[in-house]
Design a protein around this motif. Structure first.
Motif, mmCIF file in Angstrom:
data_model
loop_
_atom_site.group_PDB
_atom_site.id
_atom_site.type_symbol
_atom_site.label_atom_id
_atom_site.label_comp_id
_atom_site.label_asym_id
_atom_site.label_seq_id
_atom_site.Cartn_x
_atom_site.Cartn_y
_atom_site.Cartn_z
ATOM 1 N N ASP A 66 0.834 -1.207 0.000
ATOM 2 C CA ASP A 66 0.000 0.000 0.000
ATOM 3 C C ASP A 66 0.867 1.253 0.000
ATOM 4 N N VAL A 67 1.835 1.290 0.904
ATOM 5 C CA VAL A 67 2.690 2.470 1.041
ATOM 6 C C VAL A 67 3.601 2.607 -0.175
ATOM 7 N N ALA A 68 4.177 1.507 -0.620
ATOM 8 C CA ALA A 68 5.099 1.552 -1.755
ATOM 9 C C ALA A 68 4.416 2.055 -3.019
ATOM 10 N N SER A 69 3.155 1.707 -3.210
ATOM 11 C CA SER A 69 2.463 2.124 -4.430
ATOM 12 C C SER A 69 1.789 3.496 -4.301
ATOM 13 N N SER A 70 1.673 4.017 -3.099
ATOM 14 C CA SER A 70 0.951 5.278 -2.881
ATOM 15 C C SER A 70 1.833 6.518 -2.915
ATOM 16 N N PHE A 71 3.149 6.340 -2.779
ATOM 17 C CA PHE A 71 4.039 7.491 -2.716
ATOM 18 C C PHE A 71 5.110 7.357 -3.806
ATOM 19 N N PRO A 72 5.043 8.216 -4.832
ATOM 20 C CA PRO A 72 6.000 8.124 -5.941
ATOM 21 C C PRO A 72 7.448 8.147 -5.440
ATOM 22 N N GLY A 73 8.249 7.264 -6.004
ATOM 23 C CA GLY A 73 9.662 7.189 -5.631
ATOM 24 C C GLY A 73 9.931 6.391 -4.373
ATOM 25 N N ALA A 74 8.906 5.779 -3.785
ATOM 26 C CA ALA A 74 9.095 4.985 -2.569
ATOM 27 C C ALA A 74 10.046 3.822 -2.841
ATOM 28 N N VAL A 124 9.871 1.197 4.186
ATOM 29 C CA VAL A 124 9.617 1.871 2.918
ATOM 30 C C VAL A 124 9.996 3.333 3.133
ATOM 31 N N ASP A 125 10.979 3.789 2.357
ATOM 32 C CA ASP A 125 11.414 5.185 2.413
ATOM 33 C C ASP A 125 10.698 5.961 1.318
ATOM 34 N N PHE A 126 10.204 7.164 1.671
ATOM 35 C CA PHE A 126 9.509 7.990 0.697
ATOM 36 C C PHE A 126 9.549 9.442 1.156
ATOM 37 N N ALA A 127 9.223 10.339 0.239
ATOM 38 C CA ALA A 127 9.165 11.772 0.557
ATOM 39 C C ALA A 127 7.716 12.235 0.466
ATOM 40 N N HIS A 128 7.372 13.169 1.348
ATOM 41 C CA HIS A 128 6.040 13.786 1.327
ATOM 42 C C HIS A 128 6.205 15.254 1.691
ATOM 43 N N GLU A 129 5.751 16.116 0.796
ATOM 44 C CA GLU A 129 5.816 17.570 0.989
ATOM 45 C C GLU A 129 7.219 18.024 1.410
ATOM 46 N N GLY A 130 8.230 17.481 0.718
ATOM 47 C CA GLY A 130 9.605 17.903 0.932
ATOM 48 C C GLY A 130 10.308 17.297 2.129
ATOM 49 N N THR A 131 9.656 16.390 2.838
ATOM 50 C CA THR A 131 10.269 15.737 3.995
ATOM 51 C C THR A 131 10.425 14.253 3.700
ATOM 52 N N ASP A 132 11.586 13.701 4.047
ATOM 53 C CA ASP A 132 11.841 12.272 3.859
ATOM 54 C C ASP A 132 11.363 11.497 5.077
ATOM 55 N N ALA A 154 8.739 4.544 6.696
ATOM 56 C CA ALA A 154 7.630 3.782 7.271
ATOM 57 C C ALA A 154 8.203 2.433 7.699
ATOM 58 N N ARG A 155 7.879 2.030 8.916
ATOM 59 C CA ARG A 155 8.425 0.787 9.476
ATOM 60 C C ARG A 155 7.306 -0.252 9.620
ATOM 61 N N PHE A 156 7.657 -1.470 9.255
ATOM 62 C CA PHE A 156 6.697 -2.570 9.223
ATOM 63 C C PHE A 156 7.263 -3.777 9.954
ATOM 64 N N VAL A 157 6.372 -4.582 10.507
ATOM 65 C CA VAL A 157 6.729 -5.892 11.042
ATOM 66 C C VAL A 157 5.766 -6.884 10.403
ATOM 67 N N TYR A 158 6.311 -7.944 9.837
ATOM 68 C CA TYR A 158 5.533 -8.903 9.056
ATOM 69 C C TYR A 158 4.701 -8.178 7.996
ATOM 70 N N GLN A 207 3.694 -0.193 11.248
ATOM 71 C CA GLN A 207 3.795 0.024 12.692
ATOM 72 C C GLN A 207 3.965 1.485 13.063
ATOM 73 N N ARG A 208 4.874 2.188 12.366
ATOM 74 C CA ARG A 208 5.119 3.588 12.714
ATOM 75 C C ARG A 208 5.870 4.296 11.595
ATOM 76 N N LEU A 209 5.867 5.632 11.698
ATOM 77 C CA LEU A 209 6.531 6.482 10.709
ATOM 78 C C LEU A 209 7.582 7.327 11.413
ATOM 79 N N ASP A 210 8.779 7.330 10.845
ATOM 80 C CA ASP A 210 9.877 8.139 11.381
ATOM 81 C C ASP A 210 10.343 9.090 10.297
ATOM 82 N N ARG A 211 10.835 10.264 10.702
ATOM 83 C CA ARG A 211 11.512 11.118 9.739
ATOM 84 C C ARG A 211 12.846 10.469 9.422
ATOM 85 N N ALA A 212 13.181 10.449 8.136
ATOM 86 C CA ALA A 212 14.428 9.780 7.726
ATOM 87 C C ALA A 212 15.623 10.673 8.019
#
Length: 179
Positions: free
Chosen positions: A134-142, A155-163, A166-170, A174-179
């Motif tokens: 879902d995340v990989a296909s929803s954010f261009p360049g992910a 999954v690393d991606f940019a949104h509104e100029g911020t990197d 997104a962290r996943f288990v299985y 789970q959560r989103l961190d600024r890169a």
């Protein structure tokens, strides 16, 4: 103690605590389960994984979860592998998918959306609400990658100029961190 679907769900949640302890605590309350039951399920799963008498791979999952409601084949790049999926009560909109190599070895196991990716807005990134695809296909360049522990994914991606990362288990968000 027998080991079935409930214990398997708790085992998955045990690893999810690495990144989102609060969401797991909420799920334990919803299930009427205790932390001790979570730990016991994880301990039993670990013993089974290392036992010479326990069935492994797809056979072991069949023993715990029953026959998979979905079985098929998929192509990933130049590889073709078998796929098995189960619905689990704790995640009703998703399925737990296992990809198997030609020798029957488990190559990957994670949650997927059974009817294809879901288009997400940034505000839709809610823990346990989406999967890697879902995340990989929803954010261009992910860009997808392995996480820092077994069964972790990013999954690393940019949104509104911020990197972001997104962290996943299985495969479950789970959560989103600024890169």
């Amino acid at each position: 103690m027998g080991f079935g679907v409930r214990q398997f769900e708790l085992t998955l949640m045990h690893r999810m605590r690495d990144l989102n302890d609060g969401r797991v605590e909420d799920a334990l309350i919803d299930m009427g389960a205790s932390r001790a039951e979570l730990r016991a399920a994880h301990t039993q799963w670990t013993k089974m994984a290392h036992s010479v008498r326990t069935r492994k791979g797809l056979a072991g999952l069949r023993t715990v979860l029953g026959p998979p409601p979905y079985q098929g084949r998929t192509t990933i790049g130049s590889l073709t592998c078998d796929v098995a999926r189960w619905a689990l009560p704790a995640w009703p909109d998703l399925e737990f998918e296992v990809l198997l190599g030609p020798d029957g070895a488990v190559w990957n196991q994670w949650f997927v959306r059974p009817h294809g990716d879901k288009a997400l807005a940034f505000a839709d990134l809610v823990p346990w609400g989406c999967v890697v695809a879902d995340v990989a296909s929803s954010f261009p360049g992910a860009a997808q990658g392995e996480g820092s522990a077994p069964h972790h994914w990013v999954v690393d991606f940019a949104h509104e100029g911020t990197d972001y990362r997104a962290r996943f288990v299985y495969g479950l968000y789970q959560r989103l961190d600024r890169a």
